[in-house]
Design a protein around this motif. Structure first.
Motif, PDB file in Angstrom:
ATOM      1  N   LEU A  62      11.473   7.811  -8.912  1.00 32.77           N
ATOM      2  CA  LEU A  62      11.411   7.459  -7.506  1.00 32.77           C
ATOM      3  C   LEU A  62      11.090   5.978  -7.294  1.00 32.77           C
ATOM      4  CD1 LEU A  62       9.463  10.511  -6.029  1.00 32.77           C
ATOM      5  CD2 LEU A  62      11.876   9.995  -5.742  1.00 32.77           C
ATOM      6  N   SER A  63      10.134   5.504  -8.060  1.00 34.26           N
ATOM      7  CA  SER A  63       9.724   4.109  -7.916  1.00 34.26           C
ATOM      8  C   SER A  63      10.832   3.142  -8.319  1.00 34.26           C
ATOM      9  CB  SER A  63       8.476   3.832  -8.745  1.00 34.26           C
ATOM     10  OG  SER A  63       7.397   4.578  -8.264  1.00 34.26           O
ATOM     11  N   ILE A  64      11.575   3.508  -9.352  1.00 36.06           N
ATOM     12  CA  ILE A  64      12.676   2.647  -9.796  1.00 36.06           C
ATOM     13  C   ILE A  64      13.763   2.591  -8.724  1.00 36.06           C
ATOM     14  CG2 ILE A  64      14.554   2.429 -11.480  1.00 36.06           C
ATOM     15  CD1 ILE A  64      12.572   3.532 -13.569  1.00 36.06           C
ATOM     16  N   VAL A  65      14.107   3.736  -8.163  1.00 36.19           N
ATOM     17  CA  VAL A  65      15.121   3.779  -7.099  1.00 36.19           C
ATOM     18  C   VAL A  65      14.651   2.947  -5.907  1.00 36.19           C
ATOM     19  CG1 VAL A  65      16.302   5.280  -5.437  1.00 36.19           C
ATOM     20  CG2 VAL A  65      16.063   6.002  -7.821  1.00 36.19           C
ATOM     21  N   THR A 114       6.904  -2.097  -2.705  1.00 34.60           N
ATOM     22  CA  THR A 114       7.148  -1.277  -3.899  1.00 34.60           C
ATOM     23  C   THR A 114       5.854  -0.824  -4.568  1.00 34.60           C
ATOM     24  OG1 THR A 114       9.282  -2.347  -4.243  1.00 34.60           O
ATOM     25  CG2 THR A 114       8.330  -1.191  -6.125  1.00 34.60           C
ATOM     26  N   PRO A 115       4.879  -1.711  -4.831  1.00 39.68           N
ATOM     27  CA  PRO A 115       3.633  -1.212  -5.430  1.00 39.68           C
ATOM     28  C   PRO A 115       2.901  -0.227  -4.516  1.00 39.68           C
ATOM     29  CG  PRO A 115       3.694  -3.614  -5.487  1.00 39.68           C
ATOM     30  CD  PRO A 115       4.892  -3.159  -4.736  1.00 39.68           C
ATOM     31  N   ILE A 116       3.028  -0.401  -3.217  1.00 36.46           N
ATOM     32  CA  ILE A 116       2.402   0.543  -2.278  1.00 36.46           C
ATOM     33  C   ILE A 116       3.067   1.904  -2.417  1.00 36.46           C
ATOM     34  CG2 ILE A 116       2.009   1.062   0.162  1.00 36.46           C
ATOM     35  CD1 ILE A 116       1.950  -2.069   0.560  1.00 36.46           C
ATOM     36  N   PHE A 117       4.398   1.899  -2.458  1.00 40.10           N
ATOM     37  CA  PHE A 117       5.152   3.133  -2.653  1.00 40.10           C
ATOM     38  C   PHE A 117       4.774   3.781  -3.988  1.00 40.10           C
ATOM     39  CE2 PHE A 117       8.853   5.423  -4.290  1.00 40.10           C
ATOM     40  CZ  PHE A 117       9.112   6.298  -3.237  1.00 40.10           C
ATOM     41  N   MET A 118       4.712   2.975  -5.043  1.00 45.39           N
ATOM     42  CA  MET A 118       4.338   3.485  -6.363  1.00 45.39           C
ATOM     43  C   MET A 118       2.942   4.113  -6.336  1.00 45.39           C
ATOM     44  SD  MET A 118       5.662   0.385  -8.806  1.00 45.39           S
ATOM     45  CE  MET A 118       5.135   1.133 -10.350  1.00 45.39           C
ATOM     46  N   ILE A 155       0.037  11.312  -5.777  1.00 43.82           N
ATOM     47  CA  ILE A 155       0.518  12.694  -5.674  1.00 43.82           C
ATOM     48  C   ILE A 155       0.742  13.286  -7.066  1.00 43.82           C
ATOM     49  CG2 ILE A 155       2.471  14.118  -4.901  1.00 43.82           C
ATOM     50  CD1 ILE A 155       2.727  12.034  -2.546  1.00 43.82           C
ATOM     51  N   LEU A 156       1.423  12.531  -7.925  1.00 45.67           N
ATOM     52  CA  LEU A 156       1.791  13.040  -9.245  1.00 45.67           C
ATOM     53  C   LEU A 156       0.612  13.144 -10.214  1.00 45.67           C
ATOM     54  CD1 LEU A 156       5.201  11.207  -9.771  1.00 45.67           C
ATOM     55  CD2 LEU A 156       4.799  13.552  -8.985  1.00 45.67           C
ATOM     56  N   VAL A 157      -0.385  12.304 -10.038  1.00 42.87           N
ATOM     57  CA  VAL A 157      -1.511  12.267 -10.973  1.00 42.87           C
ATOM     58  C   VAL A 157      -2.413  13.503 -10.816  1.00 42.87           C
ATOM     59  CG1 VAL A 157      -3.273  11.001  -9.670  1.00 42.87           C
ATOM     60  CG2 VAL A 157      -2.969  10.543 -12.089  1.00 42.87           C
ATOM     61  N   LYS A 158      -2.284  14.206  -9.714  1.00 39.79           N
ATOM     62  CA  LYS A 158      -3.117  15.398  -9.497  1.00 39.79           C
ATOM     63  C   LYS A 158      -2.909  16.436 -10.593  1.00 39.79           C
ATOM     64  CE  LYS A 158      -3.584  14.872  -4.567  1.00 39.79           C
ATOM     65  NZ  LYS A 158      -3.284  15.354  -3.246  1.00 39.79           N
ATOM     66  N   LYS A 159      -1.670  16.600 -11.034  1.00 37.88           N
ATOM     67  CA  LYS A 159      -1.366  17.559 -12.102  1.00 37.88           C
ATOM     68  C   LYS A 159      -2.081  17.163 -13.404  1.00 37.88           C
ATOM     69  CE  LYS A 159       2.780  20.121 -13.184  1.00 37.88           C
ATOM     70  NZ  LYS A 159       4.228  20.119 -13.198  1.00 37.88           N
ATOM     71  N   GLU A 160      -2.042  15.881 -13.705  1.00 40.04           N
ATOM     72  CA  GLU A 160      -2.716  15.374 -14.901  1.00 40.04           C
ATOM     73  C   GLU A 160      -4.224  15.564 -14.803  1.00 40.04           C
ATOM     74  OE1 GLU A 160      -3.220  11.084 -17.147  1.00 40.04           O
ATOM     75  OE2 GLU A 160      -1.419  11.425 -15.962  1.00 40.04           O
TER      76      GLU A 160
END
Length: 145
Positions: free
Chosen positions: A1-4, A98-102, A108-113
């Motif tokens: 997502l961040s790359i796009v 972009t860094p804000i989006f990242m 969101i994604l780090v919650k799983k980790e």
């Protein structure tokens, strides 16, 4: 997502040149800031990779060294240092989103980790989580003050 997202921001910057240029700060200053961010970010990333690999192989929770700054220094190296540095070199204020989006995506994604780490290390990780920020590496600043 961040790359796009970053490709879209870069494309907008180039297509609508010079609309998205940062004009309130001289480009020379942007380059100096970019170099500082990248020079800090690359060692931050390398130290993070080495530390994570050692910790992974030993199955221990690392809370010292770079992990005193933030719980996810690999992500922090990109979001806080390297990507903003590159964007300043490109000279795009819209690119700075972009860094804000990242950051938002990573939160969101780090919650799983983090759930995995809580299951593996239990209260030790929960105590660490209370004391050290997730991605923004201001934990080191708190330790210095």
């Amino acid at each position: 997502l961040s790359i796009v997202y970053s490709i879209i921001m870069f494309s907008l910057t180039r297509y609508f040149y010079p609309i998205f240029q940062i004009k309130i700060v001289p480009y020379r200053v942007l380059v100096i800031l970019a170099i500082i961010l990248i020079v800090v970010g690359i060692p931050f990333f390398i130290i993070s990779v080495v530390t994570v690999m050692r910790a992974y192989n030993s199955n221990t929770l690392v809370t010292s060294g770079i992990f005193r700054c933030c719980r996810h220094p690999l992500y922090a190296s990109w979001v806080v240092f390297i990507v903003p540095g590159i964007i300043l070199l490109v000279n795009s204020w819209i690119g700075l989103t972009t860094p804000i989006f990242m950051y938002v995506v990573l939160r969101i994604l780090v919650k799983k980790e983090e759930i995995y780490l809580e299951n593996v290390f239990g209260s030790e990780y929960l105590d660490y989580k209370k004391k050290v920020p997730s991605i923004l590496p201001y934990g080191c600043l708190r330790k210095m003050v």
